[in-house]
Design an enzyme around this catalytic site. Structure first.
Site, mmCIF file in Angstrom:
data_model
loop_
_atom_site.group_PDB
_atom_site.id
_atom_site.type_symbol
_atom_site.label_atom_id
_atom_site.label_comp_id
_atom_site.label_asym_id
_atom_site.label_seq_id
_atom_site.Cartn_x
_atom_site.Cartn_y
_atom_site.Cartn_z
ATOM 1 N N LYS A 1 27.537 65.301 6.138
ATOM 2 C CA LYS A 1 26.763 64.331 5.358
ATOM 3 C C LYS A 1 27.492 62.987 5.454
ATOM 4 C CE LYS A 1 26.475 68.479 2.722
ATOM 5 N NZ LYS A 1 25.160 68.970 2.963
ATOM 6 N N HIS B 1 26.043 70.380 -7.090
ATOM 7 C CA HIS B 1 26.203 70.474 -5.641
ATOM 8 C C HIS B 1 27.558 69.931 -5.192
ATOM 9 C CE1 HIS B 1 24.760 69.546 -1.360
ATOM 10 N NE2 HIS B 1 24.508 70.824 -1.521
ATOM 11 N N ASP C 1 47.395 69.201 -8.823
ATOM 12 C CA ASP C 1 48.470 68.477 -9.522
ATOM 13 C C ASP C 1 48.141 67.006 -9.761
ATOM 14 O OD1 ASP C 1 49.926 70.818 -9.582
ATOM 15 O OD2 ASP C 1 51.108 70.349 -7.800
ATOM 16 N N LYS D 1 31.572 69.573 -4.347
ATOM 17 C CA LYS D 1 32.658 70.380 -3.799
ATOM 18 C C LYS D 1 33.940 69.595 -4.031
ATOM 19 C CE LYS D 1 28.927 71.550 -1.148
ATOM 20 N NZ LYS D 1 27.672 70.778 -1.084
ATOM 21 N N HIS E 1 26.000 70.260 9.458
ATOM 22 C CA HIS E 1 25.982 70.222 7.990
ATOM 23 C C HIS E 1 26.719 69.001 7.443
ATOM 24 C CE1 HIS E 1 26.763 71.956 3.831
ATOM 25 N NE2 HIS E 1 25.487 72.218 4.001
ATOM 26 N N ASP F 1 28.231 49.567 10.674
ATOM 27 C CA ASP F 1 28.989 48.562 11.437
ATOM 28 C C ASP F 1 30.358 49.062 11.884
ATOM 29 O OD1 ASP F 1 26.863 46.846 11.108
ATOM 30 O OD2 ASP F 1 27.738 45.806 9.380
#
Length: 502
Positions: A422, A242, A249, A244, A420, A427
């Protein structure tokens, strides 16, 4: 259980033998099928009980098998055989740990130098110990809000690549965004840039063969992660990549919630506006992101790239804006890394806990920690989508709302489009951004990667974005929510019962 599948096949063979040698031909088909299903279900139930899973997981599987024997049997073959997780990934886990220790070192001094409160220091120690990743004080980060800013920045950085481009994605589509990416990668490959692309075989199952072949013909190494040929017999179908990740470089990196597809630009008619968050990274922490990719590449290809060419010790050190830690989690880990770090963030909070998650299906540990935090007077807020993506997950998520609301957690439904992102912010100082949802699949089954930020400018940007998102969201009132129809409550309860499998 060295090989449960073989035993299941043996049981099926015995049942078939009894069926074929049955002298009572009347009702033979029904009787044979009953023997087949009964033997298989009883044996699987026995195996599940011996695996010593968490009680909620065990009970859920037993209920599914008891209520829907035939469907449950095939569902278990596809998604339930987690007993092989350790065996499947044991070698990868061992090599990954050795590699991190070799190339990352211990770096305890960085933890000691972090300008954070003493109550926050154990979180860094935990992240370092179970995540095998040092905190970097020489890394720049920038929050990328939504698809337009994310893709324009990614494409701009890809155009600058001179040596290599490494990509790792769950979903890749051959739409407008996918075609733009393909064009850049082909152009770079033809100019001698080494391009390597890992894509999840299940998440990207719709990706056209033509798209893949065009990239390969141009010199791009395009590799599927854990391809599944026989779903019912596959050991890996339940463990998906899952992540991404982009590394350019060895100095520029990207991680976050956006896959490759037009819907992330808000072009999907159903979802409309797509609210998401990605992170641009430059400096020392990119080395960790590179290591994560290289280890996944070795796992799938057997080719090691752990050389100074890709892991140069002479990285340019940028002025850090606080601490940055890239942490990988997955079924190859001894510990439930992402879940443990989420839990530690929640329990370290002294003022506030803000969470944005499209799929909110917590386990009992996280659920209890959030309720205790709210009952203790902390400002606990959860931002969830109002529009469902995966309906069973959506309803399972809502089943947790009443007890959270009753404890004092403030829950908001985002209504501008589909949420979408996450994100977790504690604090206003600590933050997590990445690929992991607040759900059991991200905790136990998926390969994930998150960036943990300590007192960075990016954390301030995440706070500002969260407050802006609340303007597009509606608070859920406990009394009103309790008046929802009985039919909806039943759907939520059934979905929650299945939540350990989601």
């Amino acid at each position: 259980m060295r090989n449960t599948l073989r035993v299941i096949i043996f049981v099926l063979a015995v049942a078939a033998f009894l069926f074929l040698t049955n002298d009572y031909w009347e009702g033979k088909l029904l009787g044979g099928l009953s023997i087949l299903i009964s033997c298989s279900v009883v044996f699987i139930a026995f195996v599940i009980s011996l695996e010593n899973r968490k009680p909620a997981h065990t009970i859920t599987w037993l209920v599914v098998l008891g209520s829907f024997p035939l469907i449950g049997f095939f569902f278990y073959l596809m998604f339930g055989r987690n007993y092989r997780k350790q065996r499947l990934f044991q070698k990868k886990a061992m090599l990954d740990e050795q590699t991190f220790l070799k190339f990352q070192g211990q770096r305890e001094w960085a933890i000691e130098q972090m300008p954070i409160g003493e109550h926050q220091r154990p979180l860094l120690q935990l992240a370092h110990r179970i995540g095998k990743s040092p905190v970097s004080l020489a890394t720049e980060t920038r929050v990328l809000t939504n698809g337009e800013e994310t893709f324009s920045t990614i494409f701009e950085e890809l155009e600058k690549a001179t040596h290599h481009i490494h990509l790792e994605y769950y979903i890749v589509r051959h739409d407008e965004v996918g075609q733009k990416l393909k064009t850049i990668l082909i152009e770079k490959a033809k100019k001698g840039v080494h391009v390597r692309f890992l894509y999840d075989a299940v998440g990207s199952w719709k990706l056209s063969k033509t798209y893949i072949q065009e990239l390969r013909d141009a010199g791009v190494e395009m590799i599927p992660f854990s391809p599944v040929r026989l779903p019912f017999l596959s050991n890996t179908i339940n463990f998906r990549n899952h992540r991404k990740i982009i590394v350019i470089d060895g100095t520029i990196g990207f991680v976050g919630g956006l896959n490759i597809g037009d819907e992330y630009l808000g072009k999907d008619k159903y979802f409309g506006f797509w609210r998401d968050t990605h992170l641009w990274i430059r400096g020392e922490a990119v080395r960790t992101l590179q290591l994560i990719f290289l280890q996944d590449w070795y796992y799938m290809t057997g080719k090691t790239l752990l050389t100074p060419e890709y892991l140069s010790p002479e990285l340019v050190h940028y002025d850090g804006q606080g601490g940055v830690q890239l942490i990988a989690g997955g079924p190859d880990q001894k510990w439930e890394v992402i879940k443990h770090l989420y839990f530690a963030m929640i329990t370290s909070a002294q003022r506030s806990i803000w969470i944005a998650s499209p799929y909110f299906v917590p386990d009992e540990d996280i659920l209890t920690a959030l309720k205790i935090a709210a009952l203790s007077g902390l400002d606990v807020r959860i931002l969830a989508p109002k529009r469902p993506d995966k309906k069973i997950v959506f309803y399972a998520s809502r089943s947790y709302f009443p007890e959270l609301l009753e404890a004092g957690v403030k829950i908001y439904e985002y209504s501008k489009g589909f949420l979408h992102s996450k994100i977790m912010i504690v604090d206003g100082e600590l933050a997590s951004i990445g690929t992991a949802n607040m759900d059991m699949r991200s905790f136990h089954l998926n390969f994930e990667v998150n960036a943990f930020l300590y007192h960075t400018d990016s954390t301030k940007k995440l706070v500002a974005d969260f407050l802006e998102d609340l303007k597009e969201a509606s608070p859920i009132d406990y009394e009103t929510f309790q008046q929802r129809p009985l039919s909806i409550r039943v759907v939520e309860s059934v979905s929650r019962l299945l939540s350990p499998l989601l």
